[in-house]
Write an enzyme that holds these catalytic residues in place. Structure first.
Site, PDB file in Angstrom:
ATOM      1  N   TYR A   1      -9.316  -7.711 -13.544  1.00 49.12           N
ATOM      2  CA  TYR A   1      -9.144  -7.236 -12.171  1.00 49.12           C
ATOM      3  C   TYR A   1      -7.728  -6.684 -11.940  1.00 49.12           C
ATOM      4  O   TYR A   1      -7.540  -5.551 -11.476  1.00 49.12           O
ATOM      5  CB  TYR A   1      -9.444  -8.379 -11.176  1.00 49.12           C
ATOM      6  CG  TYR A   1      -8.883  -8.097  -9.827  1.00 49.12           C
ATOM      7  CD1 TYR A   1      -9.507  -7.186  -9.002  1.00 49.12           C
ATOM      8  CD2 TYR A   1      -7.684  -8.674  -9.411  1.00 49.12           C
ATOM      9  CE1 TYR A   1      -8.963  -6.863  -7.771  1.00 49.12           C
ATOM     10  CE2 TYR A   1      -7.132  -8.357  -8.198  1.00 49.12           C
ATOM     11  CZ  TYR A   1      -7.779  -7.459  -7.378  1.00 49.12           C
ATOM     12  OH  TYR A   1      -7.224  -7.126  -6.180  1.00 49.12           O
TER      13      TYR A   1
ATOM     14  N   TYR B   1      -1.870 -22.796  -6.847  1.00 48.12           N
ATOM     15  CA  TYR B   1      -2.183 -22.178  -8.153  1.00 48.12           C
ATOM     16  C   TYR B   1      -0.890 -21.780  -8.875  1.00 48.12           C
ATOM     17  O   TYR B   1      -0.620 -20.612  -9.123  1.00 48.12           O
ATOM     18  CB  TYR B   1      -3.102 -20.959  -7.985  1.00 48.12           C
ATOM     19  CG  TYR B   1      -4.437 -21.289  -7.390  1.00 48.12           C
ATOM     20  CD1 TYR B   1      -5.452 -21.816  -8.178  1.00 48.12           C
ATOM     21  CD2 TYR B   1      -4.671 -21.098  -6.040  1.00 48.12           C
ATOM     22  CE1 TYR B   1      -6.681 -22.154  -7.622  1.00 48.12           C
ATOM     23  CE2 TYR B   1      -5.905 -21.432  -5.483  1.00 48.12           C
ATOM     24  CZ  TYR B   1      -6.889 -21.951  -6.274  1.00 48.12           C
ATOM     25  OH  TYR B   1      -8.102 -22.279  -5.725  1.00 48.12           O
TER      26      TYR B   1
ATOM     27  N   CYS C   1     -22.881  -5.268  10.059  1.00 45.83           N
ATOM     28  CA  CYS C   1     -23.967  -4.338   9.733  1.00 45.83           C
ATOM     29  C   CYS C   1     -24.310  -3.417  10.906  1.00 45.83           C
ATOM     30  O   CYS C   1     -24.659  -2.254  10.706  1.00 45.83           O
ATOM     31  CB  CYS C   1     -25.219  -5.103   9.306  1.00 45.83           C
ATOM     32  SG  CYS C   1     -24.932  -6.169   7.895  1.00 45.83           S
TER      33      CYS C   1
ATOM     34  N   ARG D   1       0.862  -1.176   0.000  1.00 43.43           N
ATOM     35  CA  ARG D   1       0.000   0.000   0.000  1.00 43.43           C
ATOM     36  C   ARG D   1       0.900   1.227   0.000  1.00 43.43           C
ATOM     37  O   ARG D   1       2.043   1.182   0.423  1.00 43.43           O
ATOM     38  CB  ARG D   1      -0.880   0.004   1.251  1.00 43.43           C
ATOM     39  CG  ARG D   1      -1.861  -1.155   1.211  1.00 43.43           C
ATOM     40  CD  ARG D   1      -3.222  -0.753   1.731  1.00 43.43           C
ATOM     41  NE  ARG D   1      -4.210  -1.733   1.318  1.00 43.43           N
ATOM     42  CZ  ARG D   1      -4.956  -2.430   2.163  1.00 43.43           C
ATOM     43  NH1 ARG D   1      -4.827  -2.246   3.462  1.00 43.43           N
ATOM     44  NH2 ARG D   1      -5.840  -3.289   1.705  1.00 43.43           N
TER      45      ARG D   1
ATOM     46  N   CYS E   1     -22.038  -0.532  10.708  1.00 44.85           N
ATOM     47  CA  CYS E   1     -21.599  -0.151   9.362  1.00 44.85           C
ATOM     48  C   CYS E   1     -22.002   1.292   9.026  1.00 44.85           C
ATOM     49  O   CYS E   1     -23.144   1.698   9.243  1.00 44.85           O
ATOM     50  CB  CYS E   1     -22.192  -1.127   8.348  1.00 44.85           C
ATOM     51  SG  CYS E   1     -21.768  -0.702   6.654  1.00 44.85           S
TER      52      CYS E   1
ATOM     53  N   ASP F   1     -13.261  -7.362  -7.503  1.00 38.85           N
ATOM     54  CA  ASP F   1     -12.848  -8.669  -6.979  1.00 38.85           C
ATOM     55  C   ASP F   1     -13.997  -9.221  -6.128  1.00 38.85           C
ATOM     56  O   ASP F   1     -15.074  -8.629  -6.075  1.00 38.85           O
ATOM     57  CB  ASP F   1     -11.536  -8.550  -6.182  1.00 38.85           C
ATOM     58  CG  ASP F   1     -11.727  -7.851  -4.840  1.00 38.85           C
ATOM     59  OD1 ASP F   1     -12.790  -7.226  -4.633  1.00 38.85           O
ATOM     60  OD2 ASP F   1     -10.821  -7.939  -3.991  1.00 38.85           O
TER      61      ASP F   1
ATOM     62  N   CYS G   1     -17.946  -5.559   5.212  1.00 39.42           N
ATOM     63  CA  CYS G   1     -19.007  -6.294   4.524  1.00 39.42           C
ATOM     64  C   CYS G   1     -18.486  -7.706   4.224  1.00 39.42           C
ATOM     65  O   CYS G   1     -18.373  -8.125   3.073  1.00 39.42           O
ATOM     66  CB  CYS G   1     -19.412  -5.546   3.252  1.00 39.42           C
ATOM     67  SG  CYS G   1     -21.024  -6.039   2.661  1.00 39.42           S
TER      68      CYS G   1
ATOM     69  N   GLU H   1      -0.707  -8.254  -6.307  1.00 41.79           N
ATOM     70  CA  GLU H   1      -2.006  -8.684  -6.848  1.00 41.79           C
ATOM     71  C   GLU H   1      -1.965 -10.131  -7.308  1.00 41.79           C
ATOM     72  O   GLU H   1      -2.910 -10.877  -7.108  1.00 41.79           O
ATOM     73  CB  GLU H   1      -2.438  -7.775  -8.010  1.00 41.79           C
ATOM     74  CG  GLU H   1      -2.748  -6.342  -7.614  1.00 41.79           C
ATOM     75  CD  GLU H   1      -3.928  -6.226  -6.649  1.00 41.79           C
ATOM     76  OE1 GLU H   1      -4.702  -7.190  -6.515  1.00 41.79           O
ATOM     77  OE2 GLU H   1      -4.060  -5.162  -6.014  1.00 41.79           O
TER      78      GLU H   1
ATOM     79  N   CYS I   1     -27.808   1.049   2.509  1.00 41.08           N
ATOM     80  CA  CYS I   1     -27.710  -0.369   2.152  1.00 41.08           C
ATOM     81  C   CYS I   1     -29.094  -0.993   1.945  1.00 41.08           C
ATOM     82  O   CYS I   1     -29.852  -1.188   2.894  1.00 41.08           O
ATOM     83  CB  CYS I   1     -26.947  -1.117   3.234  1.00 41.08           C
ATOM     84  SG  CYS I   1     -26.711  -2.839   2.811  1.00 41.08           S
TER      85      CYS I   1
HETATM   86 FE1  SF4 Z   1     -22.492  -4.683   4.076  1.00 38.40          FE
HETATM   87 FE2  SF4 Z   1     -24.789  -3.353   4.053  1.00 38.40          FE
HETATM   88 FE3  SF4 Z   1     -24.115  -4.732   6.189  1.00 38.40          FE
HETATM   89 FE4  SF4 Z   1     -22.793  -2.516   5.576  1.00 38.40          FE
HETATM   90  S1  SF4 Z   1     -24.918  -2.669   6.167  1.00 38.40           S
HETATM   91  S2  SF4 Z   1     -21.891  -4.466   6.218  1.00 38.40           S
HETATM   92  S3  SF4 Z   1     -22.811  -2.605   3.359  1.00 38.40           S
HETATM   93  S4  SF4 Z   1     -24.531  -5.551   4.171  1.00 38.40           S
END
Ligand code: SF4
Length: 353
Positions: free
Chosen positions: A116, A78, A195, A21, A198, A134, A188, A33, A204
């Protein structure tokens, strides 16, 4: 475009510090990658460090032998990735004067570089606004917008690539791409996404529909084939054995292995091995003993390999001369690139040899 600004801000504060990074060196980005395709960061990181140290430039990588590269790659799986990486390094050295092409359309023509990886290099190293898609991005976008087109179909791939491309931040596409991938991987997540905390809760759709667990949608389950491999570990009176390099474009191409007999059944009966046509073509000796000394199950993405290792003993054992096997000292074997399956077997017997 502004939809994902919170994700970029989240990334700036929460990204994991990783050596690839904050670099714009296309060679190092490419190396990371390729190593991280179908590989977890914890597993890939030591390999990245080894490669970056041993081959600091693409010309150093191009100048290495395939055997050296396969040996350094050993255990990562691989293996065609390593081979393609070497071919591409040679091509860039010879045809591009050792400099990476700097646009997506040219990057994608190189061996082992798909859409990708080309998008990742083009955006992170050269600031080209190309969206990466990805597994993390598929999952995050499918949940965020509740898109139920299966991600493992060409239609699904096209739809998600279009969504990702519409969302890209043209001012800083590299940062944007890295932020979405990291968010998909850390928040996610495939199982138990975070969630409750999040930052994208309000946008969402799948959360609002209470259907987070139903995304992403997949059409096919991968069919896994069972294979039954019987390796012959020959130990001569002088502590030597036979190996050869695989050269068939299949799994483990360019790695070394013992003579192997593939059967349709799993067996611990040596008669099944001795009666096989391959065994008869390998050995002219009449009095050969086989002992089953090691068994292992090895899981690949499309194959489950049930391996038996048979110790072959007898007087003056020799493999037919019209084969491509080489006789080596058993102690030398660790200097060859071998599949992890053979490594496990050797670890189990070498102290006793
Ligand atoms: Fe993923 Fe939606 Fe949950 Fe956030 S709220 S972690 S974007 S599913």
């Amino acid at each position: 475009m502004s939809t994902l600004i919170p994700v970029i801000n989240w990334y700036k504060k929460n990204k994991r510090e990783l050596p690839w990074r904050d670099t714009s060196n296309p060679y190092l980005i490419w190396l990371s990658e390729i190593i991280l395709q179908q590989t977890k960061i914890e597993q890939g990181l030591p390999y990245y460090l080894k490669f970056a140290e041993k081959y600091p430039t693409i010309v150093d990588l191009a100048n290495a032998s395939t055997d050296e590269i396969m040996k350094l790659w050993q255990g990562l799986g691989y293996y065609s990735r390593a081979e393609n990486m070497h071919r591409t390094a040679i091509k860039i050295k010879e045809e591009y004067g050792g400099k990476f092409p700097n646009i997506y359309n040219e990057l994608i023509t190189l061996k082992g570089i798909g859409s990708y990886t080309a998008a990742a290099i083009a955006s992170i190293a050269f600031n080209e606004p190309k969206a990466v898609v990805d597994g993390n991005v598929f999952r995050f976008l499918s949940r965020l917008f509740a898109v139920d087109t299966p991600i493992d179909t060409s239609k699904g791939k096209k739809i998600f690539e279009e969504i990702a491309q519409e969302l890209i931040n043209p001012q800083n596409p590299g940062l944007h791409n890295q932020a979405i991938m990291e968010f998909g991987s850390q928040v996610c997540k495939p199982k138990q996404p975070l969630c409750a905390t999040c930052i994208m809760q309000l946008q969402c759709k799948s959360l609002q529909l209470n259907k987070v667990n139903q995304f992403p949608v997949k059409q096919n389950k991968t069919k896994v084939k069972n294979r039954y491999l019987n390796y012959l570990f020959i130990e001569t009176e002088n502590k030597q054995t036979y190996i050869r390099q695989r050269n068939d474009e299949g799994i483990w191409n360019k790695l070394y292995e013992f003579p192997v007999i593939e059967l349709d059944i799993r067996t611990d009966n040596p008669i099944h091995i001795i009666n096989s046509p391959t065994f008869k073509s390998l050995f002219k000796n009449k009095k050969i003993m086989l002992d089953l000394v090691f068994q292992n199950k090895h899981q690949l993405s499309h194959q489950t390999i049930f391996a038996n290792f048979w110790k072959v003993s007898g007087k003056n054992i020799k493999i037919a001369s019209n084969t491509d096997f080489t006789m080596i000292s058993i102690n030398e074997i660790n200097s060859f690139a071998i599949p992890r399956l053979l490594e496990r077997f050797l670890n189990s017997i070498l102290p006793k040899v």
